[in-house]
Design a protein around this motif. Structure first.
Motif, short mmCIF file in Angstrom:
data_model
loop_
_atom_site.label_atom_id
_atom_site.label_comp_id
_atom_site.label_asym_id
_atom_site.label_seq_id
_atom_site.Cartn_x
_atom_site.Cartn_y
_atom_site.Cartn_z
N ALA A 107 0.82 -1.21 0.00
CA ALA A 107 0.00 0.00 0.00
C ALA A 107 0.85 1.27 0.00
O ALA A 107 0.50 2.26 -0.64
CB ALA A 107 -0.93 -0.01 1.21
N ASP A 109 3.73 1.86 -1.40
CA ASP A 109 4.21 2.14 -2.75
C ASP A 109 3.09 2.77 -3.58
O ASP A 109 3.28 3.75 -4.29
CB ASP A 109 4.68 0.85 -3.45
CG ASP A 109 5.58 0.00 -2.58
OD1 ASP A 109 5.25 -0.17 -1.38
OD2 ASP A 109 6.59 -0.52 -3.08
N LEU A 111 0.31 4.29 -2.52
CA LEU A 111 -0.16 5.59 -2.03
C LEU A 111 0.72 6.72 -2.57
O LEU A 111 0.25 7.83 -2.79
CB LEU A 111 -0.17 5.60 -0.49
CG LEU A 111 -1.34 4.85 0.14
CD1 LEU A 111 -1.04 4.50 1.60
CD2 LEU A 111 -2.63 5.66 0.04
N TYR A 131 -1.94 9.06 9.15
CA TYR A 131 -0.79 8.22 8.78
C TYR A 131 0.17 9.15 8.02
O TYR A 131 -0.19 9.69 6.97
CB TYR A 131 -1.32 7.09 7.88
CG TYR A 131 -0.28 6.14 7.37
CD1 TYR A 131 0.52 5.42 8.23
CD2 TYR A 131 -0.13 5.95 6.00
CE1 TYR A 131 1.47 4.54 7.75
CE2 TYR A 131 0.82 5.06 5.49
CZ TYR A 131 1.61 4.36 6.39
OH TYR A 131 2.54 3.49 5.90
N TYR A 134 0.76 10.03 3.97
CA TYR A 134 -0.14 10.77 3.06
C TYR A 134 0.36 12.19 2.87
O TYR A 134 0.36 12.74 1.78
CB TYR A 134 -1.56 10.88 3.63
CG TYR A 134 -2.28 9.60 3.95
CD1 TYR A 134 -1.93 8.40 3.37
CD2 TYR A 134 -3.36 9.61 4.83
CE1 TYR A 134 -2.62 7.24 3.69
CE2 TYR A 134 -4.05 8.47 5.14
CZ TYR A 134 -3.68 7.28 4.57
OH TYR A 134 -4.36 6.14 4.88
N ALA A 210 -6.12 -0.77 4.35
CA ALA A 210 -5.05 -1.68 4.79
C ALA A 210 -5.47 -2.55 5.98
O ALA A 210 -4.92 -3.62 6.19
CB ALA A 210 -3.79 -0.89 5.14
N TYR A 335 -5.64 -0.99 16.27
CA TYR A 335 -5.15 0.18 16.99
C TYR A 335 -6.13 0.62 18.06
O TYR A 335 -7.35 0.60 17.85
CB TYR A 335 -4.92 1.36 16.02
CG TYR A 335 -3.84 1.05 15.03
CD1 TYR A 335 -2.52 0.91 15.44
CD2 TYR A 335 -4.13 0.86 13.68
CE1 TYR A 335 -1.51 0.60 14.53
CE2 TYR A 335 -3.13 0.55 12.77
CZ TYR A 335 -1.83 0.41 13.21
OH TYR A 335 -0.84 0.10 12.31
N1 PLP Z 1 -1.67 2.40 5.08
C1 PLP Z 1 -1.72 2.45 6.42
C2 PLP Z 1 -2.84 3.18 7.06
C3 PLP Z 1 -0.74 1.84 7.19
O1 PLP Z 1 -0.80 1.90 8.52
C4 PLP Z 1 0.31 1.15 6.54
C5 PLP Z 1 1.39 0.51 7.31
O2 PLP Z 1 1.53 0.58 8.49
C6 PLP Z 1 0.32 1.14 5.16
C7 PLP Z 1 -0.68 1.77 4.46
C8 PLP Z 1 1.46 0.49 4.42
O3 PLP Z 1 1.19 -0.79 4.11
P1 PLP Z 1 2.22 -1.67 3.24
O4 PLP Z 1 3.02 -2.47 4.21
O5 PLP Z 1 1.36 -2.49 2.36
O6 PLP Z 1 3.09 -0.74 2.45
#
Ligand code: PLP
Length: 398
Positions: A107, A109, A111, A131, A134, A210, A335
Motif C-alpha cells: 500500500a 508504494d 499511495l 498516517y 499521506y 489496509a 489500533y
Molecule cells: N496504510 C496504512 C494506514 C498503514 O498503517 C500502513 C502501514 O503501516 C500502510 C498503508 C502500508 O502498508 P504496506 O506495508 O502495504 O506498504
C-alpha cells in the motif's frame, strides 16, 4: 543546470519514532535488567501462514526448472491472482471485475505512485490525526494540503460537512478506515456522505483499506465499494501486510473502477499506462505466495493469526474499560487510541518509567492527536497481558 525537487526541503522531519527510540535507549542503558513491553509496534510479529509458505517454496522450485520458469510477469498483476482478489470482494457481495484489480508491492508504494494520476494543482484533503505518509507524498508532489481535524467529539471520524466547498474544494480526499492511528471505522452511512460529496464536487477518494480484515462488526464496511456511487469517485488501496503478515514479503492490491473518469480521462486506463511504463510487475514468487491467502486454507490460517491480534486488542480494551478511560478503536481495528489525560509525551515517559510499557504519543500524528496515545495489538499475547496488568496497576492509582 539541474534543479532538484525543492519540495523535499518542505518536508517536516518526523521525530516521532526517532524520539521514541532515543528515550527507550536511554532508559534501557540505565536499566539493562528490565524487560520492555512494546505496545506501539506497527509491524506484525507472527510468521506467514503455512499455505503461503508452501506456495512460496513451490514458486522458488518453479523458477529452478526450464518447464516452469517464469520471466516478467504482467505489470498489472497475474490474472489468476487478480481473479482471486475479485472473488474475495464477491464473497462479501461487492462486484469488482478482475480487470479493475491491480496487484501491487504494498500500500505504501501505491499511495505514493498513484499521485501520478492527478495534477499537482488539485489540493489534497487529509483528515487528521493521520498516517504521516499521506502528507509527505503530497508535499513531495508539490500539492496543496488541506488538513481536516477530527477529535473525540466526532469519534475521530472527520465528515465532509467540515470540508471546503466551491473553488476551494479539494481534488483528492484521503480516507483510512479502520484508521491508523485512531482505530476509528466509518459506518456505511458516513461513507455514503463522503461518496456524495466527492461525486458532487468531482473529487476522488483514495480509500486506504489496509486494515479492512480487522472489521468484525457485520454492519461496518470493509470496502468503499460497498457504498452506492463509489465506483465513480473512489480508488481503494489494500495491503496483505497486516492481513497476512506480508510486511517483509510485500504484496498488496489496488482497485480502480472502469467508471472512474475525470475530464474525459479514464483513471483505470491511465493506471495501466502508468504501471506498464514504471514497473515490471510484482515477482512471480511473491504473487504465487499471495495467491494462497485467497484459498479457503489460506483464509482459515490467516484468521488464526489475526485472532491472536484481535485477542490482544480485546485485552487492552478490557483494561481501559475497567479503568473507565475513553478510547476509540480496538473493536474493529488493531489500533487503540486512548485519551491519556495529559500531554502525550508525558504519558509516554510515565508508562516507560513506571510500567516499562512503550506506546506511541498521539502528538506525533498531528496537532489534534495531542492528549491521546496509540497502542497496537501486534505484540505477543504474553507481553500484552503483562503490559495491560502493569498499566492497570499504575493508572488505577491516579
Ligand atoms: N496504510 C496504512 C494506514 C498503514 O498503517 C500502513 C502501514 O503501516 C500502510 C498503508 C502500508 O502498508 P504496506 O506495508 O502495504 O506498504
Amino acid at each position: 543546470m539541474l534543479k532538484p525537487n525543492h519540495h523535499y526541503a518542505e518536508l517536516k522531519s518526523s521525530y516521532l519514532f526517532f524520539n521514541i527510540a532515543q528515550k527507550v535507549k536511554a532508559y534501557s542503558g540505565e536499566n539493562p535488567e528490565k524487560h520492555l513491553y512494546r505496545m506501539g509496534i506497527g509491524d506484525v510479529t507472527l510468521p506467514l501462514c503455512g499455505a503461503v509458505v508452501r506456495k512460496l517454496h513451490e514458486a522458488v522450485d518453479d523458477q529452478a526448472k526450464q518447464e516452469t520458469f517464469h520471466g516478467y510477469m504482467p505489470e498489472t498483476g497475474d490474472p489468476a491472482l487478480r481473479e482471486a482478489i475479485a472473488a474475495y470482494y464477491q464473497a462479501r457481495g461487492v462486484d469488482i471485475p478482475w480487470e479493475e484489480v491491480f496487484v501491487s508491492s504494498g500500500a505504501s508504494d501505491e499511495l505514493g505512485d498513484i499521485l501520478d494520476l492527478f495534477s499537482p494543482e488539485s489540493a489534497a484533503l487529509i483528515p487528521e490525526p493521520v498516517y504521516p505518509a499521506y502528507v509527505d507524498a503530497n508535499v513531495i508532489a508539490g500539492r496543496r494540503i488541506v488538513h481536516l481535524s477530527s477529535g473525540k467529539e466526532n469519534g475521530f471520524l472527520a465528515m465532509p460537512d467540515a470540508a471546503p466547498c466551491g473553488a476551494d474544494a479539494p481534488g483528492l480526499i484521503y480516507l483510512c478506515s479502520p484508521n491508523n492511528p485512531t482505530g476509528a471505522v466509518y459506518s456505511k452511512e458516513q461513507l455514503a456522505e463522503w461518496v456524495e460529496y466527492a461525486n458532487r464536487t468531482g473529487a476522488v477518494i483514495l480509500f486506504d483499506a489496509a486494515y479492512e480484515v480487522f472489521v468484525n462488526d457485520p454492519a461496518l464496511p470493509h470496502s468503499i465499494f460497498e457504498i452506492e456511487g463509489a465506483k465513480t469517485c473512489a480508488i481503494e488501496i489494500c495491503s496483505l501486510s497486516k492481513t497476512a503478515g506480508f510486511t517483509g514479503t510485500r504484496c498488496g492490491y489496488t482497485v480502480i473502477p472502469k467508471q472512474l473518469e475525470r475530464e474525459g480521462m479514464n483513471l483505470r486506463e491511465m493506471w495501466i499506462r502508468n504501471r506498464t511504463t514504471k514497473t515490471n510487475g510484482v515477482s512471480y514468487i511473491i504473487q504465487k505466495g499471495a495467491s494462497a491467502v485467497f484459498t479457503p486454507e489460506g483464509q482459515r490460517e490467516i484468521h488464526e493469526n489475526l485472532n491472536v491480534y484481535k485477542k490482544n486488542a480485546a485485552v487492552l480494551c478490557d483494561t481501559f474499560d475497567r479503568l473507565g478511560l475513553w478510547y476509540s478503536g480496538g473493536k474493529n481495528s488493531p489500533y487503540i487510541w486512548l485519551e491519556c489525560g495529559m500531554p502525550s509525551w508525558d504519558f509516554f515517559d510515565l508508562l516507560l518509567h513506571e510500567a516499562q510499557v512503550i506506546g506511541t504519543p498521539g502528538a506525533g500524528f498531528g496537532a489534534c492527536g495531542e492528549g491521546f496515545f496509540r497502542f497496537t495489538s501486534f505484540g505477543t499475547p504474553e507481553d500484552t497481558l503483562e503490559a495491560s496488568a502493569r498499566m492497570e496497576q499504575l493508572l488505577k492509582k491516579r
